[in-house]
Scaffold this active site. Structure first.
Site, PDB file in Angstrom:
ATOM      1  N   ASN A 136       0.865  -1.179   0.000  1.00 55.49           N
ATOM      2  CA  ASN A 136       0.000   0.000   0.000  1.00 55.49           C
ATOM      3  C   ASN A 136       0.898   1.224   0.000  1.00 55.49           C
ATOM      4  O   ASN A 136       1.415   1.635   1.040  1.00 55.49           O
ATOM      5  CB  ASN A 136      -0.916  -0.011   1.223  1.00 55.49           C
ATOM      6  CG  ASN A 136      -1.872  -1.181   1.182  1.00 55.49           C
ATOM      7  OD1 ASN A 136      -2.814  -1.195   0.405  1.00 55.49           O
ATOM      8  ND2 ASN A 136      -1.586  -2.211   1.987  1.00 55.49           N
ATOM      9  N   GLU A 137       1.085   1.762  -1.187  1.00 53.24           N
ATOM     10  CA  GLU A 137       2.016   2.870  -1.357  1.00 53.24           C
ATOM     11  C   GLU A 137       1.378   4.168  -0.861  1.00 53.24           C
ATOM     12  O   GLU A 137       0.152   4.222  -0.661  1.00 53.24           O
ATOM     13  CB  GLU A 137       2.380   3.003  -2.845  1.00 53.24           C
ATOM     14  CG  GLU A 137       3.005   1.753  -3.450  1.00 53.24           C
ATOM     15  CD  GLU A 137       4.445   1.499  -3.005  1.00 53.24           C
ATOM     16  OE1 GLU A 137       4.860   2.025  -1.956  1.00 53.24           O
ATOM     17  OE2 GLU A 137       5.154   0.764  -3.705  1.00 53.24           O
TER      18      GLU A 137
END
Ligand code: F6R
Length: 635
Positions: A157-158
């Site tokens: 999850n950037e």
């Protein structure tokens, strides 16, 4: 609420090193598994991959083998997998989990779940929903293990990922691709996509343990733990989870206020280094040189304690200023002709025997090239111990170029060319069909090692070293042909002890660059440290006058308050060093494993050396073009 709690918004446990931290996490996992066994229930674990959890999995495997910990009642769900990727590719997380955990424990393979990197793109959405359903059906995750990316990602999850995201296909940040490029031959081979659990998936876990090691993680840990919650730093969202803990080694914690400015979080023991650290911090925050700091500045920076103990600002400023001034010297091996009080090195003997240990064949010139050249020019007997062959960091193109040379060389001089041509044919056939996860043949590895040796030798000649002062140690721990190295062994320590015994050095310079993402520098340092400790315990004469100096440069730099010797460089000396680094042609114009920093090594070295000089000048000390910095290490 303690002072620390007022800064840290997530409970943090800090351990001396990653092994101790992993043992702590492993115990929590083992306790949960056993508790569930006693209740006749399953235990659902969320698992992570990457470099961080390797020590945890090693400990769980040990607990299984030695303490009888069974995983029969364990169900696992992994956070993520690259996309697309074959499950048996060297870099795949499916393979990672087998190699590091599943193949060594008694878990039922049907109970392990890892996203597949081979699903048809159109089927990903239903596949991801099914992954979520399976987690729910299993009863939800009891304990989720996380690592953290340098940009704050959890899972993949950037930054910018929604707090409400669930398992889905994600695009990897360029910084993540760069950070993980070390597992691939080069950045272009790193997948652009991945399948990852979402942030809301992670938050549903009943307990979360996020682990982080190494000083390169320290800045993002501080952001996640001490700053406000933001989707730009996904790990900061963990502040909203009611049962999350960060488990760190000391280096990953070192940007937290309790270490960085401990005077703000409670009573502390002042010593010379702590005073220097506090006063330098204040000078940077105020944008003032040391000698301009006032009593008011001390009070406003929470340092009135120092005024109470050590007099007024004027006295403390001078004390810190003089301390830093005395670290600067153009004589890294000591200055024989003059009596200089508080010089970082001893003046006797005039000519010292020196070993520079260089983990890779270019660390000597990259990290301490200016000092290396000075030591030689000032008449010291300088030896270089090249610890590792560095053979994985040469491109196949470079090998082919050298082989062409060898074949034509034989033709020109009418040497029996059959052997060279054979090797050329075999190598080119292998390289043409090489898969990204394949390791090189022994011949190609030998050629890559040779290329790096010739470059190192040429650099030594550039500095003026004789052949007998160049030592290629080829430490065996490095020779796996893969990024993943063997643990250091007895042979590595013995080779190192033998070299030290032979040279009987007065000075050893070693790489203290523990942020090297492949861990090679740290292992190389541990080997030297162990060798020195053993020689010391044996009362060995060869080290009775030996000081150990640590350098940095390829990956990070020392904090100014830790520096004990700073070697200034003129603009000309900067160029001289640069030309020495350029000799390592196989490492120029596109480094094979370059980590998350896109600059070439010579650029990093120059920026860091100029940066150190700039810091000294900002504090009001003389301004040089560049400086190489060292810390003296006890052993
Ligand atoms: C791995 C994962 C990532 C890593 C993170 C840190 O499954 O989801 O979030 O935990 O990139 O990686 P390392 O541990 O290699 O520094």
């Amino acid at each position: 609420m303690s002072h620390i709690d007022s800064f840290e918004k997530i409970p943090v446990a800090i351990f001396a090193d990653d092994k101790q931290a992993s043992t702590y996490v492993a115990h929590e996992i083992a306790d949960l598994i056993r508790q569930r066994q006693n209740e006749g229930r399953n235990c659902v674990l969320g698992l992570a991959t990457g470099s961080t959890p390797k020590t945890l999995y090693a400990e769980l495997v040990r607990m299984h083998k030695e303490d009888g910990l069974s995983f029969r009642n364990v169900i696992t769900f992994n956070l993520d997998e690259y996309y697309p990727i074959e499950p048996d590719a060297l870099q795949s997380y499916n393979r990672f989990m087998k190699t590091h955990l599943f193949d060594h424990i008694d878990i039922d393979p049907a109970n392990t779940h890892i996203p597949k990197g081979t699903i048809n793109k159109n089927d990903i959405r239903p596949y991801a929903l099914d992954y979520e359903n399976k987690m729910e059906k299993a009863g939800g995750i009891d304990l989720q293990i996380l690592g953290i990316g340098l940009n704050g990602h959890i899972g993949f999850n950037e930054p910018g990922s929604s707090r409400y995201s669930i398992t889905r296909m994600v695009a990897l940040d360029n910084s993540t691709r760069l950070a993980n490029a070390y597992e691939f031959p080069n950045i272009t081979h790193v997948p652009r996509l991945a399948i990852s659990m979402g942030i809301s998936t992670i938050l549903k876990a009943r307990r979360i343990l996020l682990m982080a090691w190494g000083e390169h993680k320290a800045p993002i840990i501080r952001k996640a733990v001490e700053e406000h919650v933001t989707e730009h730093v996904p790990a900061s969202i963990l502040q909203e989870h009611h049962h999350c803990q960060f488990v760190l080694d000391e280096t990953a914690g070192h940007e937290l206020t309790r270490f960085k400015s401990p005077w703000l979080t409670g009573e502390i023991e002042w010593n010379e280094k702590m005073i220097r650290k506090a006063v330098c911090h204040m000078a940077f925050d105020m944008g003032k040189p040391l000698l301009m700091l006032t009593n008011n500045d001390y009070n406003n920076s929470g340092l009135s304690d120092l005024l109470v103990k050590y007099g007024n600002a004027y006295d403390i400023n001078i004390r810190v200023f003089n301390g830093l001034r005395d670290t600067i010297t153009g004589w890294p091996g000591g200055k024989y002709s003059e009596v200089i009080p508080r010089h970082p090195e001893r003046k006797e003997p005039q000519s010292k025997r020196v070993i520079i240990f260089s983990p890779h064949p270019d660390d000597d010139i990259i990290s301490m090239g200016g000092t290396f050249i000075r030591l030689k020019e000032q008449g010291h007997d300088v030896h270089v111990g090249y610890q590792c062959s560095g053979n994985i960091a040469v491109t196949d193109e470079f090998v082919m170029r050298q082989l062409h040379f060898a074949v034509e060389f034989d033709e020109i001089f009418e040497i029996d060319k059959s052997r060279a041509t054979n090797i050329w044919n075999e190598a080119s056939a292998f390289i043409a069909n090489k898969k990204s996860y394949q390791k090189d043949t022994p011949e190609i590895r030998a050629i890559k090692g040779l290329i790096r040796r010739t470059e190192a030798r040429a650099t030594c000649q550039y500095v003026g070293l004789k052949d007998e002062n160049i030592h290629f140690m080829n430490l065996p721990f490095y020779e796996t042909g893969l990024i993943e190295k063997n643990p250091p062994g007895e042979d590595d320590i013995k080779i190192t002890m033998d070299l030290i015994r032979k040279i009987k050095p007065h000075q050893i310079f070693a790489a203290g660059d523990f942020a090297d993402p492949h861990g090679t520098h740290k292992v190389c340092f541990d080997i030297i440290f162990e060798a020195l400790k053993r020689l010391k315990a044996q009362g060995d004469e060869s080290i009775k006058d030996c000081w150990l100096w640590l350098y940095r440069g390829a990956w990070a730099e020392w904090d100014v308050w830790d520096i004990e010797m700073a070697i200034p460089m003129s603009p000309d000396q900067v160029i001289q060093k640069r030309n020495g680094i350029f000799i390592h042609q196989s490492q120029k114009d596109g480094v094979v494993f370059q980590g998350s920093d896109s600059r070439e090594f010579w650029e990093r070295a120059e920026d860091r050396n100029a940066g150190t000089a700039e810091i000294y000048s900002k504090l009001g000390l003389p301004k040089y073009a560049a400086m190489e910095a060292f810390v003296k290490w006890d052993y």
